[in-house]
Scaffold this active site. Structure first.
Site, PDB file in Angstrom:
ATOM      1  N   ALA A  47     -17.452   2.906 -29.128  1.00 45.17           N
ATOM      2  CA  ALA A  47     -17.063   4.008 -28.251  1.00 45.17           C
ATOM      3  C   ALA A  47     -15.869   4.745 -28.831  1.00 45.17           C
ATOM      4  O   ALA A  47     -14.899   4.127 -29.267  1.00 45.17           O
ATOM      5  CB  ALA A  47     -16.714   3.474 -26.862  1.00 45.17           C
ATOM      6  N   CYS A  48     -15.939   6.079 -28.889  1.00 42.93           N
ATOM      7  CA  CYS A  48     -14.760   6.874 -29.217  1.00 42.93           C
ATOM      8  C   CYS A  48     -14.644   7.983 -28.187  1.00 42.93           C
ATOM      9  O   CYS A  48     -15.440   8.057 -27.266  1.00 42.93           O
ATOM     10  CB  CYS A  48     -14.789   7.418 -30.640  1.00 42.93           C
ATOM     11  SG  CYS A  48     -15.867   8.836 -30.916  1.00 42.93           S
ATOM     12  N   GLU A  49     -13.651   8.870 -28.337  1.00 44.16           N
ATOM     13  CA  GLU A  49     -13.394   9.838 -27.277  1.00 44.16           C
ATOM     14  C   GLU A  49     -14.589  10.751 -27.041  1.00 44.16           C
ATOM     15  O   GLU A  49     -15.041  10.935 -25.929  1.00 44.16           O
ATOM     16  CB  GLU A  49     -12.155  10.663 -27.594  1.00 44.16           C
ATOM     17  CG  GLU A  49     -11.752  11.525 -26.414  1.00 44.16           C
ATOM     18  CD  GLU A  49     -10.808  12.625 -26.817  1.00 44.16           C
ATOM     19  OE1 GLU A  49     -10.343  12.621 -27.956  1.00 44.16           O
ATOM     20  OE2 GLU A  49     -10.575  13.502 -25.976  1.00 44.16           O
ATOM     21  N   ALA A  90     -16.440   7.173 -24.884  1.00 44.76           N
ATOM     22  CA  ALA A  90     -15.860   6.049 -24.150  1.00 44.76           C
ATOM     23  C   ALA A  90     -16.146   6.138 -22.659  1.00 44.76           C
ATOM     24  O   ALA A  90     -16.054   5.146 -21.951  1.00 44.76           O
ATOM     25  CB  ALA A  90     -14.341   5.997 -24.387  1.00 44.76           C
TER      26      ALA A  90
END
Lengths: 106, 355
Positions: free
Chosen positions: A15-17, A48
């Site tokens: 997960a990233c922004e 995320a």
């Protein structure tokens, strides 16, 4: 604190922004490492805020752990990393998966 | 607070990022065919206005609706976005990001309540007309009720942005921007705030400085160069690989740990960012469209014909300033292993050890 047996891990989510840049990059490097170690598990990436509900292990940067925790499934194990390349916790995750250890949230 | 901004920013960038291809197509068409462009062409440049006024907000409204309620949400989001577009006189990115998901949310509420009680065989009739009738009602509500408010907000933001440019305050914006970036608010700041401002600005003047503020790959390059020259251990070893991913691949996240792990390095980022922005401001530099991701290749693709060199010089200034200040900082305040946070990461990842 959540934990899971390596054998029960079916889906790992990076997960990233935005779910478009760094998570995709780290996902690809993790897939390569998993392949090398002979680990067979589905590895996906997402923002995320939109982690898939059937995720067993969420992998995210320390700076996004708070947001990821809120959107992750309740029992999911959360692995946090600091460096985007060759982070020890990512290498350890692959090692645990390959050796069939118990994996615990960091 | 930070998580709240990350969530809101995540929603905003979730609407913008899947549509960046359309923004880039618009940027390329603009940079090539408008009057001061690389290959002026009156016929082809007639696409520029309709794309920014209609196409881009509709895509955002559709995507925002789709995030909430699938394809049905996307459709009603686009319908209601149209009301915000015609109800105002400026490109409605903000409006699209509000009413797209909003309309989809209303339809979702209706669907969850009504769908089970639809008689067999009437499903298609319900699906089509619930979406159509609700779209009609919400479009009228938005046109009559919301568009004056949206107009006032976009005017206010636009005037604020213009007055910052006019008064030479743009470099100051770098101070919060660099901090927000390394706290993983980079997309919230860029896709949520600066890209919409930049698109509105570029629609008037052909290019915008707002595309340069968050995306400049120069300062991050300088920081990583400083680590390569003056860093130690794994920080030094990983720097060259990080430079390629950051500067050429445009994944800025790769350098955030180098600041988070040694917070004083934010000074190097400010040095690079502020001096580059000063240069951009003084030379009236800008890009024609959003460079996404913030790679040097995206920069080159979005260069305006008028003042292309100024943009590239600004990237170089940012890199040099950040590299010099970063190197000095690393010499004066070397990174300690305990500063690194890496040891910590190893410790906390041992199973069964609660930290």
């Amino acid at each position: 604190m959540s934990s899971i047996e390596a054998a029960d891990v079916k889906k790992i989510c990076l997960a990233c922004e935005a779910g478009a840049g760094s998570s995709l990059m780290v996902k690809n490097s993790l897939i390569k490492k998993a392949k090398k170690a002979g680990v067979e598990v589905e590895i996906v990436h997402s923002p995320a805020t939109q982690i898939p509900a059937d995720t067993d292990i969420v992998v995210t940067h320390q700076g996004l752990a708070g947001v990821a925790k809120q959107s992750a499934p309740e029992n999911a194990v959360l692995i946090q990393y600091l460096m985007f390349m060759n982070d020890p916790s990512l290498n350890k995750l692959i090692k645990d998966l390959a050796e069939g250890n118990t994996i615990t949230s960091t | 607070m930070r998580e709240f901004i990350q969530r809101v920013g995540g929603a905003a960038s979730g609407m913008v990022i899947p549509n960046i291809g359309a923004f880039i197509a618009w940027g390329l068409i603009t940079s090539l065919y408008i009057g001061p462009g690389w290959a002026p062409n009156e016929d082809l440049s007639s696409m520029v206005g309709p794309m920014i006024v209609n196409l881009l907000p509709l895509l955002l409204g559709y995507t925002g609706g789709k995030m909430i309620h699938g394809h049905r949400g996307g459709v009603i989001g686009a319908v209601v976005t149209m009301a915000a577009i015609v109800g105002t006189s400026s490109p409605q990115f903000l409006g699209a990001m509000l009413v797209g998901p909003g309309a989809a949310w209303v339809l979702k509420q209706l669907d969850t309540r009504a769908r089970d009680s639809v008689p067999e065989g009437f499903e298609m009739l319900y699906d089509n007309f619930s979406s159509g009738i609700l779209g009609w009602i919400l479009a009228v509500v938005v046109y009559r009720g919301l568009s004056p408010i949206l107009q006032a907000i976009t005017d206010g933001l636009g005037n604020f942005a213009a007055s910052m440019v006019d008064n030479g305050l743009v470099p100051l914006a770098d101070i919060p921007i660099e901090v927000a970036k390394v706290l993983f608010l980079n997309n919230a700041v860029n896709q949520g705030v600066l890209t919409p401002l930049g698109v509105a600005d570029a629609a008037e003047s052909g290019k915008s400085i707002f595309f340069l503020l968050e995306t400049n790959p120069g300062p991050g390059l300088g920081l990583l160069l400083a680590y390569w020259v003056a860093g130690t251990g794994m920080w030094k070893q990983s720097a060259p690989g990080s430079i390629i991913i950051h500067f050429f691949g445009g994944i800025h996240e790769i350098y955030f740990p180098y600041v988070l792990g040694h917070p004083i390095m934010i000074l190097a980022m400010w040095a690079g960012g502020i001096s580059a922005d000063l240069w951009f401001q003084v030379t009236n530099a800008g890009l024609v469209g959003p460079p996404s991701p913030g790679s040097i290749f995206a920069y080159i693709a979005m260069l305006p014909r008028d003042g292309a060199a100024n943009v590239l010089i600004g990237v170089a200034i940012g890199a040099v300033a950040a590299a010099v200040v970063g190197t000095i900082l690393l010499r004066v305040r070397p990174i300690k292993e305990t500063d690194a946070g890496v040891d910590e990461a190893i410790d906390t990842s041992i199973p069964g050890v609660d930290v």
